[in-house]
Structure formats: C-alpha cells, structure tokens
Design a protein around this motif. Structure first.
Motif, mmCIF file in Angstrom:
data_model
loop_
_atom_site.group_PDB
_atom_site.id
_atom_site.type_symbol
_atom_site.label_atom_id
_atom_site.label_comp_id
_atom_site.label_asym_id
_atom_site.label_seq_id
_atom_site.Cartn_x
_atom_site.Cartn_y
_atom_site.Cartn_z
ATOM 1 N N ARG A 97 0.841 -1.212 0.000
ATOM 2 C CA ARG A 97 0.000 0.000 0.000
ATOM 3 C C ARG A 97 0.870 1.253 0.000
ATOM 4 O O ARG A 97 0.584 2.225 -0.719
ATOM 5 C CB ARG A 97 -0.937 0.002 1.212
ATOM 6 N N ASP A 98 1.943 1.239 0.800
ATOM 7 C CA ASP A 98 2.848 2.387 0.846
ATOM 8 C C ASP A 98 3.482 2.633 -0.526
ATOM 9 O O ASP A 98 3.555 3.789 -0.995
ATOM 10 C CB ASP A 98 3.956 2.179 1.881
ATOM 11 N N VAL A 99 3.948 1.554 -1.157
ATOM 12 C CA VAL A 99 4.561 1.690 -2.485
ATOM 13 C C VAL A 99 3.534 2.230 -3.472
ATOM 14 O O VAL A 99 3.823 3.140 -4.262
ATOM 15 C CB VAL A 99 5.145 0.342 -2.959
ATOM 16 N N ARG A 100 2.300 1.648 -3.423
ATOM 17 C CA ARG A 100 1.252 2.097 -4.360
ATOM 18 C C ARG A 100 0.934 3.580 -4.148
ATOM 19 O O ARG A 100 0.774 4.320 -5.112
ATOM 20 C CB ARG A 100 0.013 1.227 -4.157
ATOM 21 N N SER A 101 0.867 4.000 -2.885
ATOM 22 C CA SER A 101 0.548 5.420 -2.643
ATOM 23 C C SER A 101 1.683 6.326 -3.121
ATOM 24 O O SER A 101 1.444 7.415 -3.640
ATOM 25 C CB SER A 101 0.229 5.671 -1.168
ATOM 26 N N LYS A 102 2.950 5.873 -2.986
ATOM 27 C CA LYS A 102 4.084 6.664 -3.477
ATOM 28 C C LYS A 102 4.074 6.721 -5.005
ATOM 29 O O LYS A 102 4.386 7.761 -5.592
ATOM 30 C CB LYS A 102 5.397 6.093 -2.967
ATOM 31 N N VAL A 103 3.758 5.592 -5.640
ATOM 32 C CA VAL A 103 3.686 5.572 -7.106
ATOM 33 C C VAL A 103 2.560 6.489 -7.582
ATOM 34 O O VAL A 103 2.724 7.251 -8.551
ATOM 35 C CB VAL A 103 3.487 4.129 -7.626
ATOM 36 N N ASP A 104 1.420 6.424 -6.890
ATOM 37 C CA ASP A 104 0.284 7.279 -7.271
ATOM 38 C C ASP A 104 0.631 8.765 -7.100
ATOM 39 O O ASP A 104 0.078 9.615 -7.803
ATOM 40 C CB ASP A 104 -0.958 6.936 -6.440
ATOM 41 N N ALA A 105 1.557 9.075 -6.190
ATOM 42 C CA ALA A 105 1.929 10.474 -5.940
ATOM 43 C C ALA A 105 2.972 10.980 -6.948
ATOM 44 O O ALA A 105 3.303 12.171 -6.942
ATOM 45 C CB ALA A 105 2.464 10.615 -4.521
ATOM 46 N N LEU A 106 3.512 10.098 -7.801
ATOM 47 C CA LEU A 106 4.525 10.519 -8.783
ATOM 48 C C LEU A 106 3.904 11.454 -9.840
ATOM 49 O O LEU A 106 2.721 11.316 -10.162
ATOM 50 C CB LEU A 106 5.107 9.285 -9.499
ATOM 51 N N PRO A 107 4.734 12.370 -10.395
ATOM 52 C CA PRO A 107 4.251 13.202 -11.513
ATOM 53 C C PRO A 107 3.942 12.308 -12.712
ATOM 54 O O PRO A 107 4.423 11.182 -12.812
ATOM 55 C CB PRO A 107 5.411 14.136 -11.809
ATOM 56 N N SER A 109 4.793 11.924 -15.932
ATOM 57 C CA SER A 109 5.811 11.262 -16.755
ATOM 58 C C SER A 109 6.508 10.145 -15.987
ATOM 59 O O SER A 109 6.783 9.070 -16.521
ATOM 60 C CB SER A 109 6.823 12.283 -17.262
ATOM 61 N N LYS A 110 6.807 10.404 -14.739
ATOM 62 C CA LYS A 110 7.449 9.372 -13.900
ATOM 63 C C LYS A 110 6.484 8.206 -13.679
ATOM 64 O O LYS A 110 6.901 7.048 -13.647
ATOM 65 C CB LYS A 110 7.869 9.948 -12.543
ATOM 66 N N ARG A 111 5.218 8.529 -13.533
ATOM 67 C CA ARG A 111 4.198 7.479 -13.322
ATOM 68 C C ARG A 111 4.095 6.605 -14.569
ATOM 69 O O ARG A 111 4.050 5.378 -14.465
ATOM 70 C CB ARG A 111 2.858 8.159 -13.007
ATOM 71 N N ALA A 112 4.110 7.199 -15.749
ATOM 72 C CA ALA A 112 4.035 6.442 -17.005
ATOM 73 C C ALA A 112 5.273 5.553 -17.158
ATOM 74 O O ALA A 112 5.177 4.394 -17.585
ATOM 75 C CB ALA A 112 3.900 7.388 -18.181
ATOM 76 N N GLU A 113 6.444 6.085 -16.792
ATOM 77 C CA GLU A 113 7.677 5.295 -16.863
ATOM 78 C C GLU A 113 7.608 4.107 -15.893
ATOM 79 O O GLU A 113 8.004 2.990 -16.226
ATOM 80 C CB GLU A 113 8.880 6.180 -16.544
ATOM 81 N N TYR A 114 7.099 4.351 -14.709
ATOM 82 C CA TYR A 114 6.958 3.267 -13.722
ATOM 83 C C TYR A 114 6.031 2.177 -14.270
ATOM 84 O O TYR A 114 6.359 0.983 -14.192
ATOM 85 C CB TYR A 114 6.417 3.815 -12.387
ATOM 86 N N GLU A 118 7.039 -1.635 -14.987
ATOM 87 C CA GLU A 118 6.314 -2.710 -14.291
ATOM 88 C C GLU A 118 5.808 -3.747 -15.300
ATOM 89 O O GLU A 118 5.931 -4.951 -15.072
ATOM 90 C CB GLU A 118 5.153 -2.126 -13.478
ATOM 91 N N LEU A 119 5.273 -3.280 -16.436
ATOM 92 C CA LEU A 119 4.815 -4.197 -17.491
ATOM 93 C C LEU A 119 5.986 -4.994 -18.060
ATOM 94 O O LEU A 119 5.879 -6.206 -18.299
ATOM 95 C CB LEU A 119 4.102 -3.432 -18.604
ATOM 96 N N GLU A 120 7.111 -4.323 -18.266
ATOM 97 C CA GLU A 120 8.319 -4.994 -18.764
ATOM 98 C C GLU A 120 8.783 -6.058 -17.768
ATOM 99 O O GLU A 120 9.170 -7.160 -18.156
ATOM 100 C CB GLU A 120 9.418 -3.953 -19.022
ATOM 101 N N SER A 121 8.748 -5.747 -16.489
ATOM 102 C CA SER A 121 9.136 -6.699 -15.446
ATOM 103 C C SER A 121 8.232 -7.930 -15.456
ATOM 104 O O SER A 121 8.712 -9.070 -15.358
ATOM 105 C CB SER A 121 9.097 -6.011 -14.075
#
Length: 137
Positions: A97-107, A109-114, A118-121
C-alpha cells in the motif's frame, strides 16, 4: 479248612474295604489340598498379572504423556508460525500500500515510466518461467 479259607477271605475283604475307605479319604484330602494349591498359584499368578498390568499401564501412561507433550509443542510451534505468517502478510500488505501510494503520488511522466517498467518486469518474469519450463524438458 473251607471255613478258614472263607474267614481269611472275609478278613482280606474287610482290609480291602478299610484301605479303599482310607484311599477315598486321602483322595478327598488331596483334592482339597489341590484346590488350595490352585488358589494359591492363581493368587500368585493373579498378583503377578495385576502387577504386570500396573507396569504396562504405567508405561502407557508415560508414553501417552510424552506424546501429548510432543503434540502440545507441535501445536504451539504451529500457532507461533501461523501468527508470524499473518504478521508478515500484514506487513507485506502495508508495504505494498505504501509503495502504491508513493507511485500514485509521482508526476505524470514518472508514473508512465513506472507503469512501463512494471509491465516490462511482468513480461520478463513470464519469459523466465517459460525458459525454465523448456529447460526442464
């Protein structure tokens, strides 16, 4: 002489009857003694059997107590492991949940890169599993 023979015969017959009565009396006494002896032997055997049963019961009680103790210890270990597992699962859920909330808080472009990484992984993880499966053949 014939009378004398009869009288000797009568004496022998009386002695025979007397001895037969004595044998019957002795047989009765022997029977009584055998009954007493059997009772004594059975009492000794009975006492030995009772003692053997007591020893066996004691051994079984000890074995049961040891087994009960081992089962209790195994149960306690299981409860401890399950408790630890639930704790670890809860901690993992909190971290996700912490990771998801940090990812959701990304700008954006960074969110799209993440998301792309993640899909590549996920794709590489599937490919790795397929390659391992092929190697097993």
């Amino acid at each position: 002489t014939k009378r004398m023979g009869t009288s000797q015969f009568d004496a022998i017959e009386r002695k025979y009857d007397q001895l037969r009565a004595e044998v019957a009396t002795l047989q009765g006494a022997l029977t009584d003694q055998n009954v007493v002896l059997d009772a004594c032997v059975n009492a000794v055997d009975g006492a030995a059997q009772v003692e053997a049963l007591r020893i066996k019961r004691s051994a079984l009680a000890t074995a049961n107590a040891d087994e009960r103790r081992a089962l209790d210890e195994a149960f306690e270990r299981r409860v401890t492991l399950e408790s630890g597992l639930k704790e670890a699962e809860a901690q993992l859920e909190r971290l996700q949940r912490d990771v998801r909330s940090k990812v959701d808080a990304l700008p954006g472009s960074k969110r799209a890169e993440y998301d792309r990484l993640e899909l590549e992984s996920e794709r590489l993880t599937r490919r790795e599993a397929e390659a391992e499966a092929e190697m097993e053949w």
